[in-house]
Design an enzyme around this catalytic site. Sequence first.
Site, short mmCIF file in Angstrom:
data_model
loop_
_atom_site.label_atom_id
_atom_site.label_comp_id
_atom_site.label_asym_id
_atom_site.label_seq_id
_atom_site.Cartn_x
_atom_site.Cartn_y
_atom_site.Cartn_z
N LYS A 65 -17.45 -10.29 -34.18
CA LYS A 65 -18.18 -9.69 -35.39
C LYS A 65 -17.10 -8.84 -36.03
CE LYS A 65 -20.88 -6.06 -35.60
NZ LYS A 65 -21.91 -5.42 -35.65
N LYS A 108 -16.14 -2.46 -38.68
CA LYS A 108 -15.25 -1.44 -39.11
C LYS A 108 -14.31 -0.92 -38.13
CE LYS A 108 -19.09 0.42 -42.23
NZ LYS A 108 -20.08 1.36 -41.86
N LYS A 116 -22.05 -0.07 -27.02
CA LYS A 116 -21.37 1.15 -27.59
C LYS A 116 -21.22 2.21 -26.18
CE LYS A 116 -22.20 1.06 -32.46
NZ LYS A 116 -22.49 1.75 -33.74
P1 AMP Z 1 -22.71 -0.56 -40.50
O1 AMP Z 1 -21.49 -0.70 -41.20
O2 AMP Z 1 -23.08 -0.78 -39.03
O3 AMP Z 1 -23.67 0.65 -40.88
O4 AMP Z 1 -23.75 -1.80 -41.10
C1 AMP Z 1 -24.17 -1.67 -42.39
C2 AMP Z 1 -24.84 -2.90 -42.76
O5 AMP Z 1 -24.10 -4.23 -42.73
C3 AMP Z 1 -26.02 -3.38 -41.76
O6 AMP Z 1 -26.97 -4.15 -42.70
C4 AMP Z 1 -25.13 -4.47 -41.09
O7 AMP Z 1 -26.14 -5.33 -40.45
C5 AMP Z 1 -24.51 -5.11 -41.85
N1 AMP Z 1 -23.24 -5.53 -41.20
C6 AMP Z 1 -22.23 -5.02 -40.52
N2 AMP Z 1 -21.04 -5.85 -40.00
C7 AMP Z 1 -21.91 -7.01 -40.44
C8 AMP Z 1 -21.09 -8.37 -40.28
N3 AMP Z 1 -20.00 -8.70 -39.45
N4 AMP Z 1 -21.74 -9.46 -40.76
C9 AMP Z 1 -22.86 -9.22 -41.62
N5 AMP Z 1 -23.44 -8.00 -41.79
C10 AMP Z 1 -22.87 -7.14 -41.16
#
Ligand code: AMP
Length: 339
Positions: free
Chosen positions: A201, A204, A118
């Site tokens: 991956k 968002k 990041k």
């Molecule tokens: P975040 O959007 O970074 O706050 O992630 C929230 C949750 O979603 C966390 O547990 C991440 O590990 C999971 N997560 C985010 N992106 C992915 C992805 N592409 N595949 C699986 N889990 C994800």
Amino acid sequence: MENSEKVNNLVFSGVQPTGNLHLGNYLGAIKNWIELQSSNNCIFCIVDLHALTTSDSRTQILQNTREVAAAYIASGINPKNTIIFVQSNVTGHSELAWILSCHTPIGWLNRMTQFKDKAGKNKERAPLGLYSYPVLMAADILLYKSTHVPVGDDQKQHLELSRDIAQAFNRYYQNDFFPIPEPIITGNATRVMSLRDGLKKMSKSDPSDQSRINLSDNSIEIEKKIQKAKTDSHPFPEHFQDLDGRPEIKNLINIFSALNNESVDKIISNYVDKDFKIFKKDLSDLLVEKISLISSEMKKLLKNEDYLDSILKDGNLRANEMANENLTKLKNIIGLFKS
Ligand code: AMP
Ligand code: TRP
């Protein structure tokens, strides 16, 4: 983990309110939480303080906070039994983060790959909060003396660090103060990949909306995205091993498997002689069935801000109570003055 009646586990997890909640968030995290809540005490947080760490994620936090709350409830989290709350409304998170940061060697933080990704090339200009982010995450978990943390694969390293910090604190002050939190990284979709590039991956922040299925997508959008999802020119694989070197196909099959609770082998044997179009059509039907239900429920909930806010208010109160009790004990153990 036991299934019969509620056991003494405390499950904690969180999502940042940064918009564009997607299928990866659902399959990697939220879907597993739904299964856990029937037999465990659960706390699910909207980690808005974490969203302050980058300039992109800092925008529209209030609206995105309600969106995550709506996604939790629409996906099946029951706010009566499970605590849903907003991180910035429980001041103990920041307080404990400071205390834990005093027990975290800088060398541990230097290993964090997410910071490196990041911060990019210009690390000197990266905010301190982005660097210390994993300490705040450890504080989130340990503030409630959580025992289990269900997350996607990308959070593995942060969880290892939370365990190390808990152990460091325990060694210094009191051996059994913090339980050492266990990661729960399960299922076939712990890392959902982009629909445009199977090596990236699903995220968002990907500028291409075509790269992800958003939890807010309707059935037409979902169908289009799956139709256009990148594949390759080879036929449907015959064996699991054939998926090596075919990341896009592997990703689509994993998504199918996670949504349908069916093994990858079973899916391969069902589609082996069929055209990819048939597989894609069935996958998009499955997604529409699961995701557009969540999406329409989210839309309804987002129209009822008073209801959403009342859930969060109640969750904030319940979380504060638990946090204050643990923080008081912790400050006592450290030996801080109390008036
Ligand atoms: P975040 O959007 O970074 O706050 O992630 C929230 C949750 O979603 C966390 O547990 C991440 O590990 C999971 N997560 C985010 N992106 C992915 C992805 N592409 N595949 C699986 N889990 C994800
Ligand atoms: N860092 C996590 C993510 O980006 C979100 C998060 C913050 C979290 N605090 C947490 C997840 C505590 C689990 C437990 O996905």
